[in-house]
Design a protein around this motif. Sequence first.
Motif, PDB file in Angstrom:
ATOM      1  N   SER B  81       0.431  -1.312   0.413  1.00  0.00           N
ATOM      2  CA  SER B  81      -0.355  -0.371   0.043  1.00  0.00           C
ATOM      3  C   SER B  81       0.871   1.354   0.229  1.00  0.00           C
ATOM      4  O   SER B  81       0.437   2.455  -0.968  1.00  0.00           O
ATOM      5  CB  SER B  81      -0.614   0.340   1.463  1.00  0.00           C
ATOM      6  OG  SER B  81      -1.497  -0.821   1.115  1.00  0.00           O
ATOM      7  N   ILE B  82       1.168   1.426   0.656  1.00  0.00           N
ATOM      8  CA  ILE B  82       3.331   2.166   1.357  1.00  0.00           C
ATOM      9  C   ILE B  82       3.307   2.350  -0.493  1.00  0.00           C
ATOM     10  O   ILE B  82       3.485   3.483  -0.956  1.00  0.00           O
ATOM     11  CB  ILE B  82       3.907   2.248   1.924  1.00  0.00           C
ATOM     12  CG1 ILE B  82       3.124   2.133   3.304  1.00  0.00           C
ATOM     13  CG2 ILE B  82       4.861   2.925   2.343  1.00  0.00           C
ATOM     14  CD1 ILE B  82       3.881   1.788   4.378  1.00  0.00           C
ATOM     15  N   GLU B  83       3.480   0.902  -1.096  1.00  0.00           N
ATOM     16  CA  GLU B  83       4.166   1.663  -2.466  1.00  0.00           C
ATOM     17  C   GLU B  83       3.793   2.065  -3.387  1.00  0.00           C
ATOM     18  O   GLU B  83       4.607   2.531  -3.769  1.00  0.00           O
ATOM     19  CB  GLU B  83       5.449   0.381  -2.136  1.00  0.00           C
ATOM     20  CG  GLU B  83       6.282  -0.109  -2.081  1.00  0.00           C
ATOM     21  CD  GLU B  83       6.902  -1.613  -2.158  1.00  0.00           C
ATOM     22  OE1 GLU B  83       6.169  -2.506  -3.138  1.00  0.00           O
ATOM     23  OE2 GLU B  83       7.061  -2.597  -0.905  1.00  0.00           O
ATOM     24  N   LEU B  86       3.398   5.524  -2.977  1.00  0.00           N
ATOM     25  CA  LEU B  86       4.513   6.727  -2.709  1.00  0.00           C
ATOM     26  C   LEU B  86       4.728   6.807  -5.088  1.00  0.00           C
ATOM     27  O   LEU B  86       5.387   7.789  -5.341  1.00  0.00           O
ATOM     28  CB  LEU B  86       5.744   6.126  -2.512  1.00  0.00           C
ATOM     29  CG  LEU B  86       5.757   6.775  -0.795  1.00  0.00           C
ATOM     30  CD1 LEU B  86       7.226   5.828   0.111  1.00  0.00           C
ATOM     31  CD2 LEU B  86       5.594   8.014  -0.898  1.00  0.00           C
ATOM     32  N   VAL B 162       9.785  -1.201   0.608  1.00  0.00           N
ATOM     33  CA  VAL B 162       9.352   0.470   0.980  1.00  0.00           C
ATOM     34  C   VAL B 162      10.548   0.794  -0.480  1.00  0.00           C
ATOM     35  O   VAL B 162      10.312   1.582  -1.588  1.00  0.00           O
ATOM     36  CB  VAL B 162       8.965   1.367   1.594  1.00  0.00           C
ATOM     37  CG1 VAL B 162       8.345   2.738  -0.101  1.00  0.00           C
ATOM     38  CG2 VAL B 162       7.091   0.851   2.302  1.00  0.00           C
ATOM     39  N   THR B 166       9.249   1.269  -4.203  1.00  0.00           N
ATOM     40  CA  THR B 166       8.639   1.655  -4.878  1.00  0.00           C
ATOM     41  C   THR B 166       8.779   1.848  -6.915  1.00  0.00           C
ATOM     42  O   THR B 166       8.029   2.437  -7.047  1.00  0.00           O
ATOM     43  CB  THR B 166       8.639   2.904  -3.757  1.00  0.00           C
ATOM     44  OG1 THR B 166       8.066   2.560  -2.757  1.00  0.00           O
ATOM     45  CG2 THR B 166       7.873   3.859  -4.513  1.00  0.00           C
TER      46      THR B 166
END
Lengths: 362, 301
Positions: B81-83, B86, B162, B166
Amino acid sequence: MPEIHLSQLVKRYGKTEVLHGIELSMAENEFTVLVGPSGCGKSTTLRMIAGLESVSDGEIYFDGKPVSHLEPKDRDLAMVFQDYALYPHMNVARNMSFALRLEKRPKDEIDRKVREVAATLGLSDYLERKPGELSGGQRQRVAMGRALTRDASTFLFDEPLSNLDAKLRGQMRAELALMSQRVQKNMIYVTHDQIEAMTLADRIVVMHGGYIQQEGTPEELFKRPINRFVAGFLGTPPMNFLGANIEQRGDEAFVAGDGFALRLEGAQADAAKKHSAREVTVGVRPSDIDYAPDAPSDRALTLQPLVSEYIGAQSVLLCENKAGNVTVEVKSETPVALGEPLTFAVNPERIHLFDRQSEAAL
Amino acid sequence: MNSANRLTPYLFMAPAIVIMGIALIYPLGYMMYGSLLDWNPSQSIEEAEFVGLKNYITLWGDPNFHESLAVTLIFAFVGVSIELVLGVGLALLLDRNLRGMTLLRTMFILPMMIAPVVVGLMWRYMFHPTVGTFNRTLEALGLPTVDWLGQNALLSVIIADVWQWTPFIFILSLAALQSLPRSALEAARIDGATAWQQIIHIKLPLMMPVLIVTGLLRLIDAFKVLEVILVLTEGGPGLSTEILALRISRTATEFRELGVAAAMSNYLLILLMLLTAAMFTLSRIQEIRANRVRAAAEEDS
């Protein structure tokens, strides 16, 4: 509804200047058509008015107010794109209402507006469909509809009909003409198709090479082209051009070329007399030449028809002559034998003269 | 003659099928069978006792396995989700003609190209409680230091992942963004959409198919991650970062329970297959929809 004025508008991409100081005024509620061949700068001009291209130099005024620093959304415009530019993930109704929804208008007002416009464009049955589920003509209507749902004061059209087939294009052209009478807004329309330009425009602006060549009503441009480019660009089949010299014989002026000497009349004669012995290009439209075996020699052109293109009521004859190729438009029942030199008559009032060097009309 | 002709294609396919059989089907079947045994590495497979589904049932009730599964799920979903946020955010910011953009893009994907073990070592050094880059920096700024690989081990591991992945999402998002129809975005500008509204209403919805596939690819990958965590924390402290892949390898080597490890692998495989099936279903649905749409449009015109 604003009066739009382009003042010395210049566009450069890097070091290449593509528009060289466009100066143009468009009156309120006028249908202006920018027309010209590919690369003449017409689309760039339109996109600068829209705010999609930056202005390198000069200024655009709406009702006297400079707008070139404004974002497109602050210019109160609607635009129809060549490839329709519909939002592929939204259905027809949402495509058409996108601008209104962004403005957060009340839902029932948006609904009413969309239905109203959809009804006038015959889209009522397609409101739930996505653009991918529509045919080319329908997409074109949705693009129009999206522009119409907004009460924008100015409508911009960037070659809106060029992706349609010939029949549909004719039909949409007529609908557009009707629509423009009904909505009474500023319309600026870009096309390379001179028929669209002639039929739709209150005023035509012919562009070429980043310059405005001539502007005026379709009739003005057709009857009194200011230079050879405009003369050759407007009208189908295009105007014939023959090299010739002005000769003064006693009180009368002639243009004489290889195998012909045409007597000039009226204004052309007066103009020619001032430029005696000048090298000129004679321009005659195919419709101003007629088959006339007994034409007097001061009106006659001897041409050898090579091909006859039957297009219904008219036939277009492609002919050869010592001075070059000449196209003639005659009634299709005219009895012409191909391959024989025949005598044709030129309407002397419809002869155009252009300076050979500058190509400007005399 | 005729039947020989019909068999010819299969003859040509045979080498590939043989290789597939040896390299893929045989090990898979071996693992399936192994998961039904009580099997110690010192035994040959014939000596192992057949126990049926016992390994699966034991695992189903094993709190340690549950914890490991939970760690895996948190790691994968939070990390990806964070990847996504970002990566897509960066792509939206950098979707323009900047000078040196090609160089920048190449630099961006460097982390993806570094071997996972190296990434693990790099981050272990940076996370080091006293001499690590992060804590030294925090100290220099007069801020309290963080117990990176201790209390915040899972977070630290996610940060490293990440950092490494990313760029993958960034590159794919950027490609998706740059293939969006330019004129639709111009139409949106004329319709009065601000930059933010263009992103919400036009860009993101149009990128969605690519984003979903990218996200699923990353999830599948994240479920199998091993080396970085092995080097960074070895699953510790406690079981806090013991991801499934790591637990499988430890069960097989340290606990010497090959059957249980195989059963665990199968659970992971089922999970991944569900994700993959979801991905295929999705692209299949899109395909069917596109076909139907095209047929409808052709019918009308």
